[in-house]
Design an enzyme around this catalytic site. Structure first.
Site, short mmCIF file in Angstrom:
data_model
loop_
_atom_site.label_atom_id
_atom_site.label_comp_id
_atom_site.label_asym_id
_atom_site.label_seq_id
_atom_site.Cartn_x
_atom_site.Cartn_y
_atom_site.Cartn_z
N HIS A 155 -1.25 3.73 -5.85
CA HIS A 155 -0.55 2.66 -5.14
C HIS A 155 0.87 2.51 -5.67
O HIS A 155 1.09 2.55 -6.88
CB HIS A 155 -1.33 1.36 -5.33
CG HIS A 155 -0.87 0.22 -4.50
ND1 HIS A 155 -1.01 0.18 -3.14
CD2 HIS A 155 -0.29 -0.97 -4.85
CE1 HIS A 155 -0.56 -0.98 -2.68
NE2 HIS A 155 -0.10 -1.68 -3.69
N GLU B 294 -4.92 5.23 -4.04
CA GLU B 294 -4.37 3.89 -4.24
C GLU B 294 -5.00 3.19 -5.44
O GLU B 294 -4.31 2.60 -6.27
CB GLU B 294 -4.61 3.03 -2.99
CG GLU B 294 -4.01 3.55 -1.70
CD GLU B 294 -2.59 3.05 -1.46
OE1 GLU B 294 -2.04 2.39 -2.35
OE2 GLU B 294 -2.05 3.36 -0.38
N SER C 14 2.63 -2.80 0.29
CA SER C 14 1.57 -3.60 -0.32
C SER C 14 1.57 -5.01 0.30
O SER C 14 1.48 -5.13 1.53
CB SER C 14 1.74 -3.63 -1.83
OG SER C 14 0.59 -4.13 -2.46
#
Length: 472
Positions: A393, A303, A186
């Site tokens: 995610h 995600e 990320s």
């Protein structure tokens, strides 16, 4: 039976702990505390210490707020008070010599996260013969404010200082300074991309792993929107002197108020990298396609389902989707192609896939296509049974670190996640760090992608239709 391993760095001696053949050294400063006279300034050198410094506890965490709302119920946080936040942690095999090195950089949207999360324990990598290092960096306003008379991208500069520390000191832990793999997820993946975009940092990186990391930096004006709005809210100028008069806690309170009431379509601006002649001359998405550093890069199938809970997705109407399309300069044809690619998907789900691809999948696909013989691509597709997250995610982290029983993993993946998949992914990451081979071919002309699922497979990249129409 535990012992107290000791080693000597350029700044002094440190004493750690040992368990099951792994030496662990925690909370070692790689830069001076970034407060007082050092606040909103580039990372400064550490002062040497006398005697032996105990390195058995994680250092303080960067000022931040815990996650709120539905995400806060899924993602944990750790708070450790203190000013000495720019620290490194090392897990090393006992007796290591010239071992490959893995530098881990945590995520958190550039305003949350810490290397002290139990999920990021490096033991499994050290047991595989790798010297594992994790670092903290400045977050939020402390790390990514755009001020008139202060250095920009301070959090990225911190990571660069941490990388330089690893290259300089890692031999004391048995690591090979010429075999450093930088890895992040990320925002941490974005920082790895930022380090690769800088010539000085790139020279220290042997390989890189980017998990679900955005690759773009923004012009100064756009990156500075969050700072300008905070300054207006606080009634101060956007300069170093004014911001330094405001405590970190006051800045966090102002950020909390700024973000209140945000929605998927109308959120407050977030912290981003600023294109800057000194710290980041070009956006990573422009640079990475031109370099020859081997990269393992990928994203998760769904995600957006971490960022947008079901009720938020249900609230996205056709009118809101079209407004977001215009704002993001997405052609109508792209929306039509996404609707065709996801028959039966709600308007919110179509929007979520567009956001996922525009932010992550399209940039990584362009990167792989620009350097197909130097890039390994993956897609994490295993669907979590928790809250209809699917392959959301951050879900892959528990598998990569082989920590399926960790509280953080269980909150996202549930208690029955497949151990065989964790074994496979952890072995793939270890293979890439050790010898550049994760166990599947490079992207190549066939767009080869490893699909990680209950039954994994290597296939041509899935769902490329429509991505070529997205901006960027």
């Amino acid at each position: 039976m535990t012992s107290s391993p000791q080693t000597t760095l350029s700044t002094g001696a440190v004493r750690g702990s040992e368990h099951e053949g792994v030496a662990r050294f925690l909370g070692i400063p790689f830069a001076a505390p970034p407060f007082g006279e050092n606040r909103f300034r580039a990372p400064q050198p550490v002062r040497a210490w006398k005697g032996v410094r105990e390195a058995t506890q994680f250092g303080p965490t960067a000022p931040q707020l815990p996650y709120a709302g539905a995400i806060g119920e899924l993602l944990g946080s750790v708070r450790i008070d203190g000013d000495d936040i720019l620290t490194a942690n090392v897990w090393a095999p006992i007796g290591a010599s010239s071992a490959p090195v893995l530098l881990w950089i945590h995520g958190g949207a550039l305003e949350r996260g810490t290397a002290a999360l139990p999920l990021y324990d490096g033991t499994v990598f050290a047991k595989a013969g790798i010297v594992f290092v994790s670092i903290n960096y400045r977050l939020g306003s402390e790390g990514f404010s755009v001020l008139e008379d202060a250095p920009r991208n301070l959090g990225l500069r911190d990571a660069a200082a941490g990388l330089a520390w690893v290259q300089r000191e890692i031999s004391a832990f048995g690591g090979d300074p010429t075999q450093i793999t930088a890895m992040g997820e990320s925002a941490g993946g974005a920082i790895v991309a930022g380090l690769l975009a800088r010539e000085d940092s790139r020279a220290l990186i042997h390989r890189a792993i980017i998990e679900s990391g955005p690759l773009a930096a923004q012009p100064v004006k756009k990156a500075g929107r969050v700072t300008a709005q905070l300054a207006k809210r606080l009634g101060i100028r956007s300069d170093r002197a004014a911001f330094a008069e405001v405590s970190p806690e006051q800045l966090l309170d102002a950020r909390k108020a700024q973000s209140a009431g945000s929605s998927p379509l109308g959120g407050a601006p977030g912290f981003q990298f600023a294109i800057d002649p000194e710290s980041l001359p070009r956006s990573p998405h422009e640079v990475l396609g031109e370099i020859d550093t081997p990269i393992l890069i990928g994203s998760n199938t769904d995600e957006y389902r971490l960022w947008f809970p079901p009720e938020a997705l249900a609230g996205i109407s056709e009118l809101k989707l079209q407004a977001a399309r215009i704002l993001s300069r997405i052609p109508r044809r792209a929306v039509r192609e996404y609707r065709s690619a996801f028959p039966g998907a709600s308007t919110g789900e179509v929007f979520g896939q567009l956001v996922t691809d525009m932010l992550l999948r399209a940039p990584l696909s362009r990167l792989a296509a620009a350097r197909p013989d130097l890039t390994h691509v993956y897609e994490f597709a295993w669907p979590s049974p928790v809250r209809d997250l699917r392959a959301a995610h951050a879900l892959e982290l528990g598998f990569v670190f082989d920590r399926l029983t960790d509280d953080e993993t269980v909150r996202l993946a549930g208690p029955g996640a497949p151990q065989a998949l964790a074994d496979e992914m952890n072995a793939a990451w270890i293979g890439f760090v050790t010898n550049g081979d994760p166990g599947w071919p490079v992207y190549g002309s066939g767009r080869q992608t490893r699909i990680f699922d209950a039954t994994s497979a290597t296939l041509p990249q899935r769902r490329t239709t429509g991505m070529d129409l997205l901006p960027g």
